[in-house]
Design an enzyme around this catalytic site. Structure first.
Site, PDB file in Angstrom:
ATOM      1  N   ARG A   1     -40.480 -47.517   4.874  1.00 12.64           N
ATOM      2  CA  ARG A   1     -41.296 -46.822   5.878  1.00 12.64           C
ATOM      3  C   ARG A   1     -40.418 -46.306   7.026  1.00 12.64           C
ATOM      4  O   ARG A   1     -40.663 -45.228   7.582  1.00 12.64           O
ATOM      5  CB  ARG A   1     -42.382 -47.758   6.418  1.00 12.64           C
ATOM      6  CG  ARG A   1     -43.566 -47.866   5.463  1.00 12.64           C
ATOM      7  CD  ARG A   1     -44.348 -49.150   5.626  1.00 12.64           C
ATOM      8  NE  ARG A   1     -44.933 -49.320   6.934  1.00 12.64           N
ATOM      9  CZ  ARG A   1     -45.376 -50.497   7.417  1.00 12.64           C
ATOM     10  NH1 ARG A   1     -45.292 -51.591   6.665  1.00 12.64           N
ATOM     11  NH2 ARG A   1     -45.893 -50.564   8.604  1.00 12.64           N
TER      12      ARG A   1
ATOM     13  N   ARG B   1     -46.344 -59.831  11.524  1.00 13.69           N
ATOM     14  CA  ARG B   1     -47.619 -59.278  12.015  1.00 13.69           C
ATOM     15  C   ARG B   1     -48.789 -59.855  11.199  1.00 13.69           C
ATOM     16  O   ARG B   1     -48.708 -59.998   9.983  1.00 13.69           O
ATOM     17  CB  ARG B   1     -47.637 -57.761  11.880  1.00 13.69           C
ATOM     18  CG  ARG B   1     -49.012 -57.205  12.204  1.00 13.69           C
ATOM     19  CD  ARG B   1     -49.078 -55.718  12.321  1.00 13.69           C
ATOM     20  NE  ARG B   1     -48.323 -55.021  11.292  1.00 13.69           N
ATOM     21  CZ  ARG B   1     -48.064 -53.724  11.357  1.00 13.69           C
ATOM     22  NH1 ARG B   1     -48.458 -53.017  12.390  1.00 13.69           N
ATOM     23  NH2 ARG B   1     -47.395 -53.141  10.394  1.00 13.69           N
TER      24      ARG B   1
ATOM     25  N   ARG C   1     -51.051 -57.316   6.133  1.00 12.10           N
ATOM     26  CA  ARG C   1     -51.185 -56.021   5.468  1.00 12.10           C
ATOM     27  C   ARG C   1     -50.344 -55.969   4.206  1.00 12.10           C
ATOM     28  O   ARG C   1     -49.245 -56.522   4.174  1.00 12.10           O
ATOM     29  CB  ARG C   1     -50.738 -54.899   6.420  1.00 12.10           C
ATOM     30  CG  ARG C   1     -51.898 -54.322   7.178  1.00 12.10           C
ATOM     31  CD  ARG C   1     -51.467 -53.388   8.256  1.00 12.10           C
ATOM     32  NE  ARG C   1     -50.433 -52.423   7.869  1.00 12.10           N
ATOM     33  CZ  ARG C   1     -49.977 -51.471   8.691  1.00 12.10           C
ATOM     34  NH1 ARG C   1     -50.476 -51.379   9.907  1.00 12.10           N
ATOM     35  NH2 ARG C   1     -49.044 -50.648   8.299  1.00 12.10           N
TER      36      ARG C   1
ATOM     37  N   ARG D   1     -47.337 -36.846  10.925  1.00 17.28           N
ATOM     38  CA  ARG D   1     -46.071 -37.485  10.530  1.00 17.28           C
ATOM     39  C   ARG D   1     -45.178 -36.539   9.766  1.00 17.28           C
ATOM     40  O   ARG D   1     -44.168 -36.963   9.204  1.00 17.28           O
ATOM     41  CB  ARG D   1     -46.351 -38.694   9.655  1.00 17.28           C
ATOM     42  CG  ARG D   1     -47.005 -39.805  10.425  1.00 17.28           C
ATOM     43  CD  ARG D   1     -46.868 -41.112   9.711  1.00 17.28           C
ATOM     44  NE  ARG D   1     -47.809 -42.033  10.301  1.00 17.28           N
ATOM     45  CZ  ARG D   1     -47.679 -43.343  10.286  1.00 17.28           C
ATOM     46  NH1 ARG D   1     -46.642 -43.897   9.705  1.00 17.28           N
ATOM     47  NH2 ARG D   1     -48.574 -44.109  10.834  1.00 17.28           N
TER      48      ARG D   1
ATOM     49  N   LYS E   1     -47.512 -49.116  18.184  1.00 13.63           N
ATOM     50  CA  LYS E   1     -48.513 -48.053  18.394  1.00 13.63           C
ATOM     51  C   LYS E   1     -49.915 -48.660  18.511  1.00 13.63           C
ATOM     52  O   LYS E   1     -50.638 -48.399  19.469  1.00 13.63           O
ATOM     53  CB  LYS E   1     -48.477 -47.038  17.232  1.00 13.63           C
ATOM     54  CG  LYS E   1     -47.145 -46.337  17.048  1.00 13.63           C
ATOM     55  CD  LYS E   1     -47.201 -45.298  15.958  1.00 13.63           C
ATOM     56  CE  LYS E   1     -47.315 -45.864  14.551  1.00 13.63           C
ATOM     57  NZ  LYS E   1     -46.173 -46.656  14.085  1.00 13.63           N
TER      58      LYS E   1
HETATM   59  P1  AP5 Z   1     -48.275 -52.739  15.927  1.00 12.44           P
HETATM   60  O1  AP5 Z   1     -48.882 -52.412  17.235  1.00 12.44           O
HETATM   61  O2  AP5 Z   1     -49.186 -53.130  14.819  1.00 12.44           O
HETATM   62  O3  AP5 Z   1     -47.300 -51.568  15.471  1.00 12.44           O
HETATM   63  P2  AP5 Z   1     -47.600 -50.143  14.872  1.00 12.44           P
HETATM   64  O4  AP5 Z   1     -46.622 -49.233  15.475  1.00 12.44           O
HETATM   65  O5  AP5 Z   1     -49.035 -49.812  14.999  1.00 12.44           O
HETATM   66  O6  AP5 Z   1     -47.179 -50.436  13.389  1.00 12.44           O
HETATM   67  P3  AP5 Z   1     -47.768 -49.963  12.015  1.00 12.44           P
HETATM   68  O7  AP5 Z   1     -47.067 -50.802  10.989  1.00 12.44           O
HETATM   69  O8  AP5 Z   1     -49.244 -49.982  11.996  1.00 12.44           O
HETATM   70  O9  AP5 Z   1     -47.213 -48.564  11.951  1.00 12.44           O
HETATM   71  P4  AP5 Z   1     -47.059 -47.712  10.713  1.00 12.44           P
HETATM   72  O10 AP5 Z   1     -46.852 -46.419  11.308  1.00 12.44           O
HETATM   73  O11 AP5 Z   1     -46.027 -48.179   9.763  1.00 12.44           O
HETATM   74  O12 AP5 Z   1     -48.397 -47.992   9.941  1.00 12.44           O
HETATM   75  P5  AP5 Z   1     -49.727 -47.157   9.784  1.00 12.44           P
HETATM   76  O13 AP5 Z   1     -50.808 -48.123   9.651  1.00 12.44           O
HETATM   77  O14 AP5 Z   1     -49.850 -46.121  10.778  1.00 12.44           O
HETATM   78  O15 AP5 Z   1     -47.202 -53.858  16.194  1.00 12.44           O
HETATM   79  C1  AP5 Z   1     -46.470 -54.404  15.147  1.00 12.44           C
HETATM   80  C2  AP5 Z   1     -46.225 -55.911  15.438  1.00 12.44           C
HETATM   81  O16 AP5 Z   1     -45.395 -56.014  16.565  1.00 12.44           O
HETATM   82  C3  AP5 Z   1     -47.495 -56.691  15.778  1.00 12.44           C
HETATM   83  O17 AP5 Z   1     -47.409 -57.935  15.214  1.00 12.44           O
HETATM   84  C4  AP5 Z   1     -47.512 -56.772  17.300  1.00 12.44           C
HETATM   85  O18 AP5 Z   1     -48.152 -57.923  17.772  1.00 12.44           O
HETATM   86  C5  AP5 Z   1     -46.042 -56.745  17.617  1.00 12.44           C
HETATM   87  N1  AP5 Z   1     -45.745 -56.055  18.852  1.00 12.44           N
HETATM   88  C6  AP5 Z   1     -46.254 -54.860  19.271  1.00 12.44           C
HETATM   89  N2  AP5 Z   1     -45.739 -54.526  20.460  1.00 12.44           N
HETATM   90  C7  AP5 Z   1     -44.856 -55.499  20.783  1.00 12.44           C
HETATM   91  C8  AP5 Z   1     -43.974 -55.715  21.883  1.00 12.44           C
HETATM   92  N3  AP5 Z   1     -43.887 -54.827  22.890  1.00 12.44           N
HETATM   93  N4  AP5 Z   1     -43.186 -56.798  21.873  1.00 12.44           N
HETATM   94  C9  AP5 Z   1     -43.246 -57.695  20.852  1.00 12.44           C
HETATM   95  N5  AP5 Z   1     -44.084 -57.570  19.800  1.00 12.44           N
HETATM   96  C10 AP5 Z   1     -44.856 -56.465  19.766  1.00 12.44           C
HETATM   97  O19 AP5 Z   1     -49.438 -46.495   8.390  1.00 12.44           O
HETATM   98  C11 AP5 Z   1     -49.370 -47.253   7.228  1.00 12.44           C
HETATM   99  C12 AP5 Z   1     -49.110 -46.351   6.012  1.00 12.44           C
HETATM  100  O20 AP5 Z   1     -50.183 -45.400   5.885  1.00 12.44           O
HETATM  101  C13 AP5 Z   1     -47.861 -45.520   6.081  1.00 12.44           C
HETATM  102  O21 AP5 Z   1     -46.741 -46.208   5.623  1.00 12.44           O
HETATM  103  C14 AP5 Z   1     -48.244 -44.362   5.153  1.00 12.44           C
HETATM  104  O22 AP5 Z   1     -48.126 -44.730   3.813  1.00 12.44           O
HETATM  105  C15 AP5 Z   1     -49.708 -44.154   5.442  1.00 12.44           C
HETATM  106  N6  AP5 Z   1     -49.912 -43.161   6.508  1.00 12.44           N
HETATM  107  C16 AP5 Z   1     -50.290 -43.424   7.791  1.00 12.44           C
HETATM  108  N7  AP5 Z   1     -50.378 -42.288   8.499  1.00 12.44           N
HETATM  109  C17 AP5 Z   1     -50.059 -41.282   7.646  1.00 12.44           C
HETATM  110  C18 AP5 Z   1     -49.954 -39.890   7.770  1.00 12.44           C
HETATM  111  N8  AP5 Z   1     -50.185 -39.280   8.926  1.00 12.44           N
HETATM  112  N9  AP5 Z   1     -49.587 -39.168   6.687  1.00 12.44           N
HETATM  113  C19 AP5 Z   1     -49.343 -39.763   5.514  1.00 12.44           C
HETATM  114  N10 AP5 Z   1     -49.411 -41.096   5.322  1.00 12.44           N
HETATM  115  C20 AP5 Z   1     -49.774 -41.840   6.371  1.00 12.44           C
END
Ligand code: AP5
Length: 618
Positions: A266, A226, A255, A191, A115
């Site tokens: 997750r 990552r 992270r 979410r 994402k």
């Molecule tokens: P990356 O682009 O960082 O992936 P991402 O989908 O953004 O992953 P996140 O871990 O950030 O998602 P998440 O939803 O778990 O975390 P968030 O911060 O939103 O890519 C990941 C890796 O893969 C990178 O190293 C990249 O280089 C690589 N990559 C990407 N694309 C690739 C490709 N095509 N091929 C190969 N490699 C690739 O949330 C974190 C926490 O916050 C949650 O667990 C929760 O506790 C809380 N939270 C967030 N939003 C909410 C909400 N709405 N409500 C309640 N709690 C929430």
């Protein structure tokens, strides 16, 4: 036969304890109020907390003073089109539409589905304001605020942070000027159904919901490798997207939730919620295979965004506003109320519809039409939806009955009783107990028994002193057909008006199948013979009830009017009149009006997924 003066009672119409109230039931999505819900088809249950139901929803139905509700029926002018009013309305719409509306995109997917990576590329090309729920939370954590401390507890466990913290944070951010002006790209939100509902309530909807799909084991590999650059914010992957040089490599951070163990939790959290969220955005969802190099993934997303931009520019400002016809009954026009998917409907919304219905019905009766049908399918009166409020139907019936009684007419308000005999007796679910409610409602001491009487459906119910009849949602039940009783009643009424409200007269299959076959044609002919004097329903994409795309309205003597729902700035919305029809338009005609296509053959087949759902009762 008419008596001289009818004096309406004041509120309350029904005391809180005077009759039982349909209880809350487990609606598919708890997007509506948590009180006084009756889910059609789930059985008629009586709430143990009657007083709660009553006070919460004001089933007292609030009496209005005599004649204050409708005003004089003589002031209604047939089919008047008021040009100046029309101009005002159109200029408001034109202003809103003249602005080229920026894109509003949501991107979702499991942890590490890419994402954030895709958001970087989208922002670079489209200049949208990127709002990441995870980043907002991490900023709170870093700031050490109370919310941040609480959020961290959940984030380290891989769980969703409570909505009390997230919802306001995200909605506030979305309303900032940069998001409004540039458009927004919402990452990782909503979410849960609760979060999606909060956006609905705030009138915030995306043009496109992108769901990135990647296999679980690949996701885990991405999470553990990552790394982030705290200086530039850029995302790296130690294997697939390594840092450009040693200097950057040395400052990369990981992270706190990027361990395999937490990533697995997750993932579970993601799968537990994603379906509920998708339910809100079915019509705008695009699945994208995220298990490919990031440029390939972006190529797909880019294509979707370009298509969307193209569509916006064709459908937005290019709408021919000058050709928008004025709504009918313009002298009384206040515009279709907004926020109609939010239930319970406010008193203001309900009163708008009651007035609209009463005006049309009174005009039709004045014009000596005797077999009348009213169809009002706002969400809380539509048995197909997940909320059905018998209180609203009773309130409508009351206003309609009084609008005629105020003119000195004796009105018999009727609801069908149980049908069939012995163990085969049955009654439509939402009508069970309603007769008792009607009897106990406060119609006013002098009014009940004179101007307003309560009855059932059937020829024997028609009394010489009655001037007219209002029938509450007459309908067939499985194995039982109301049509013979209805027919007998209409015949006995002769030239006295019979008004049926939200009828459901389609044949339902009986166990032996008899009902569907014997005399079906004649029954359907009779059902269709009622003159539609009012019709209102919301328009959705096929098979869904979100989002509201528009509305279909007809108030006698006006034509059927097709409206499009348009989102305006600051979470406001507006219904814009697109076209009018002398007869009820087909789904295909509604679709053509909606997309500004030339009218074509009435019977043409529905096109694509954009066929509209027609929710007609009866
Ligand atoms: P990356 O682009 O960082 O992936 P991402 O989908 O953004 O992953 P996140 O871990 O950030 O998602 P998440 O939803 O778990 O975390 P968030 O911060 O939103 O890519 C990941 C890796 O893969 C990178 O190293 C990249 O280089 C690589 N990559 C990407 N694309 C690739 C490709 N095509 N091929 C190969 N490699 C690739 O949330 C974190 C926490 O916050 C949650 O667990 C929760 O506790 C809380 N939270 C967030 N939003 C909410 C909400 N709405 N409500 C309640 N709690 C929430």
């Amino acid at each position: 036969m008419a008596a001289s003066v009818c004096t309406r009672p004041g509120p309350p119409l029904v005391s809180a304890s005077s009759f039982p109230c349909p209880s809350s039931s487990s609606a598919e999505r708890t997007r509506a109020s948590n009180v006084s819900l009756t889910q059609f088809g789930s059985g008629f249950e009586f709430s143990t907390s009657v007083s709660e139901c009553m006070s919460a929803r004001s089933l007292s139905l609030g009496g209005t003073s005599r004649n204050s509700f409708l005003g004089s029926s003589h002031s209604l002018r047939q089919g008047v089109r008021c040009k100046s009013l029309r101009k005002d309305r159109i200029s408001v719409i034109a202003e809103a539409k003249a602005m080229t509306r920026p894109l509003r995109i949501m991107i979702a997917g499991a942890p590490a589905s890419g994402k954030g990576t895709q958001c970087e590329m989208i922002v670079e090309k489209y200049g949208l304001t990127h709002i990441s729920a995870g980043d907002l939370l991490r900023a709170e954590v870093a700031a050490g605020s109370d919310n941040g401390k609480l959020a961290k507890e959940y984030m380290t466990k891989g769980l969703l942070v409570p909505s009390e913290i997230v919802v306001k944070m995200v909605i506030d951010r979305l309303s900032q000027p940069d998001a409004q002006e540039n458009g927004w790209l919402l990452d990782g939100y909503p979410r849960s159904a609760e979060q999606a509902q909060a956006l609905e309530d705030a009138g915030i909807r995306p043009d496109l919901f992108i769901l990135l799909e990647v296999e679980d084991e690949i996701l885990i590999g991405r999470v553990v490798n990552r790394r982030m650059d705290p200086v530039t914010g850029k995302i790296y992957h130690l294997l697939y997207a390594p840092p450009e040089n040693e200097e950057i490599a040395a400052r990369l951070t990981q992270r706190f939730d990027d361990t395999e163990e937490k990533a697995r939790v997750r993932l579970v959290t993601h799968y537990a919620n994603v379906e509920a969220v998708l339910g809100f955005y079915k019509d705008v969802t695009q699945h994208v295979d995220g298990n490919r190099p990031k440029v390939e993934v972006f190529a797909d997303i880019d294509k979707l965004l370009l298509e969307l931009q193209q569509k916006e520019s064709e459908e937005g400002p290019s709408n021919k506003l000058d050709s928008i016809p004025a709504p009918s009954n313009q002298d009384a026009w206040r515009g279709i109320p907004t926020k109609l998917n939010t239930t319970p409907h406010s008193r203001e919304i309900r009163e708008y519809f009651y007035k609209d219905v009463c005006r049309a019905a009174k005009k039709a009766v004045e014009d000596n039409i005797t077999k009348l049908k009213i169809t009002l399918l706002i969400p809380e009166l539509n048995p197909e939806m997940d909320v059905y409020r018998i209180g609203t139907l009773l309130e409508l019936i009351r206003e309609l009955a009084f609008s005629f009684a105020d003119d000195g007419k004796r009105v018999r308000v009727c609801v069908q009783g149980s049908m069939g005999q012995g163990i085969f007796a049955g009654i439509p679910l939402q009508l069970a107990g309603v007769r008792q409610m009607l009897e106990r409602m406060d119609w006013g001491d002098d009014v009940k028994g004179t101007f307003i009487n309560i009855g059932a459906v059937g020829g024997a119910e028609v009394k010489p002193e009655d001037d007219m009849f209002i029938l509450m949602a007459p309908q067939n039940a499985v194995g039982n057909c109301i049509i013979d009783d209805l027919k007998a009643m209409v015949e006995a009424a002769g030239d006295r008006p019979v008004i049926i409200i939200n009828p459901k007269l389609k044949d339902l299959p009986g166990s032996g199948g008899n009902m569907q076959i014997q005399g079906r044609e004649k029954r359907m002919e009779f059902a269709a013979s009622f003159f539609q004097c009012y019709h209102f329903r919301l328009l959705y994409t096929s098979g869904s009830v979100y989002p509201i795309l528009g509305a279909l309205r007809m108030a006698y003597p006006g034509p059927y009017e097709v409206f499009k729902r348009v989102d305006l700035e600051r979470a406001k919305e507006e219904y814009v009149l697109l076209d009018t029809f002398e007869e009820e338009p087909t789904r295909s005609e509604i679709g053509d009006a909606y997309y500004g296509r030339p009218r074509k053959d009435k019977n043409a087949a529905l096109e694509g997924v954009w066929g509209f759902l027609s929710r007609v009762l009866g």
